[in-house]
Design a protein around this motif. Structure first.
Motif, short mmCIF file in Angstrom:
data_model
loop_
_atom_site.label_atom_id
_atom_site.label_comp_id
_atom_site.label_asym_id
_atom_site.label_seq_id
_atom_site.Cartn_x
_atom_site.Cartn_y
_atom_site.Cartn_z
N GLN A 100 0.74 -1.16 0.07
CA GLN A 100 -0.02 0.00 0.09
C GLN A 100 0.86 1.36 -0.01
OE1 GLN A 100 -3.51 -0.47 -0.09
NE2 GLN A 100 -2.85 -2.49 -0.49
N THR A 101 0.63 2.25 -0.71
CA THR A 101 1.26 3.63 -0.85
C THR A 101 1.17 4.13 0.50
OG1 THR A 101 0.80 3.88 -3.02
CG2 THR A 101 1.52 5.66 -2.16
N HIS A 102 -0.02 4.25 1.23
CA HIS A 102 -0.06 4.85 2.56
C HIS A 102 -0.76 3.80 3.27
CE1 HIS A 102 0.97 8.72 0.74
NE2 HIS A 102 0.22 8.49 -0.05
N PRO A 103 -0.02 2.98 3.74
CA PRO A 103 -0.67 1.75 4.57
C PRO A 103 -1.49 2.18 5.87
CG PRO A 103 1.64 1.63 4.99
CD PRO A 103 1.25 2.88 4.01
N PHE A 104 -1.03 3.19 6.47
CA PHE A 104 -1.58 3.66 7.86
C PHE A 104 -2.50 5.01 7.83
CE2 PHE A 104 2.17 1.07 8.56
CZ PHE A 104 1.76 -0.03 9.14
N SER A 105 -3.56 4.93 8.57
CA SER A 105 -4.25 6.30 8.77
C SER A 105 -3.42 6.80 10.12
CB SER A 105 -5.77 5.95 9.06
OG SER A 105 -5.69 5.54 10.37
N PRO A 106 -3.62 8.31 10.17
CA PRO A 106 -2.97 8.89 11.14
C PRO A 106 -3.57 8.29 12.70
CG PRO A 106 -3.88 10.60 9.60
CD PRO A 106 -4.37 9.33 9.09
N GLY A 107 -4.94 7.67 12.65
CA GLY A 107 -5.52 7.17 13.94
C GLY A 107 -4.86 5.58 13.97
N GLN A 108 -4.27 5.04 12.93
CA GLN A 108 -3.56 3.97 13.18
C GLN A 108 -2.02 4.25 13.58
OE1 GLN A 108 -4.31 2.51 9.20
NE2 GLN A 108 -5.28 0.95 10.10
N TYR A 109 -1.48 5.14 13.31
CA TYR A 109 -0.06 5.55 13.72
C TYR A 109 -0.25 5.79 15.32
CZ TYR A 109 2.18 5.90 9.32
OH TYR A 109 2.88 5.68 8.29
N GLU A 110 -1.34 6.40 15.56
CA GLU A 110 -1.53 6.76 17.19
C GLU A 110 -1.96 5.39 17.77
OE1 GLU A 110 -1.33 9.80 18.88
OE2 GLU A 110 -0.66 10.66 16.93
N LEU A 111 -2.66 4.55 17.42
CA LEU A 111 -2.91 3.20 18.06
C LEU A 111 -1.32 2.40 18.35
CD1 LEU A 111 -5.99 1.93 16.17
CD2 LEU A 111 -5.96 2.68 18.79
N ASN A 126 9.54 4.76 12.40
CA ASN A 126 9.98 6.04 12.50
C ASN A 126 8.96 7.06 13.07
OD1 ASN A 126 11.95 5.74 10.71
ND2 ASN A 126 11.02 5.88 8.92
N PHE A 127 7.60 6.53 12.95
CA PHE A 127 6.67 7.44 13.91
C PHE A 127 6.94 7.30 15.43
CE2 PHE A 127 2.66 8.03 16.10
CZ PHE A 127 2.18 9.27 15.45
N ILE A 128 7.29 5.95 15.75
CA ILE A 128 7.46 6.05 17.46
C ILE A 128 8.79 6.66 17.67
CG2 ILE A 128 8.48 4.31 19.04
CD1 ILE A 128 6.35 2.16 17.62
#
Length: 142
Positions: free
Chosen positions: A86-97, A125-127
């Motif tokens: 997927q080009t964008h596998p995660f939504s902002p909410g999923q990153y927060e989860l 990277n988000f973490i």
């Protein structure tokens, strides 16, 4: 197998039995070797990012399911099922989860998708960015 991103805190890895090329059913021995290696590294929690498009690979090796095998092996588990390619596998909410799960899971945490690169890299990277921001905020408050 595991690669430390933050020593003793955060690691990455391919999924059990990952091999480049066509995806084939994973053998039980590959799962057992992966679990044993993660345990030798001292991993206490697994953040699994693979979705149903890859979990089926474990149907013979782990009739109970890969996530349940992790739990039965003593790991705390957070599963954020995400399809591969997927080009964008995660939504902002999923990153927060994923961030919330990282905070509550016993450390060290191992994050994996299939190859342990794309989806894993995005979440790690988000973490790391959140850890850096928290460290900077703590330093500013001192």
């Amino acid at each position: 197998m595991p690669n430390w991103v933050v020593d003793g805190v955060l690691a990455t890895s391919p999924r059990p039995g990952f091999a480049p090329g066509p995806e084939l059913t994973v053998r039980d021995e590959a799962v057992e070797e992966w679990v044993a290696e993660a345990q030798r590294f001292g991993i206490r929690s697994v953040m699994c990012l693979i979705g149903d498009d890859q979990l089926w690979l474990y149907r013979k090796a782990t009739p109970e399911g890969l996530i349940e095998r992790y739990r039965a092996s003593g790991f705390e588990v957070f599963h954020l099922p995400t399809a591969d390619q997927q080009t964008h596998p995660f939504s902002p909410g999923q990153y927060e989860l994923a961030w919330d799960a990282f905070l509550r899971l016993p450390k060290p945490v191992l994050v994996h998708c299939s190859a342990g690169m794309d989806r894993t890299g995005r979440v790690v990277n988000f973490i790391i960015a959140r850890l850096d921001a928290a460290g900077a905020a703590g330093a500013a408050a001192s």
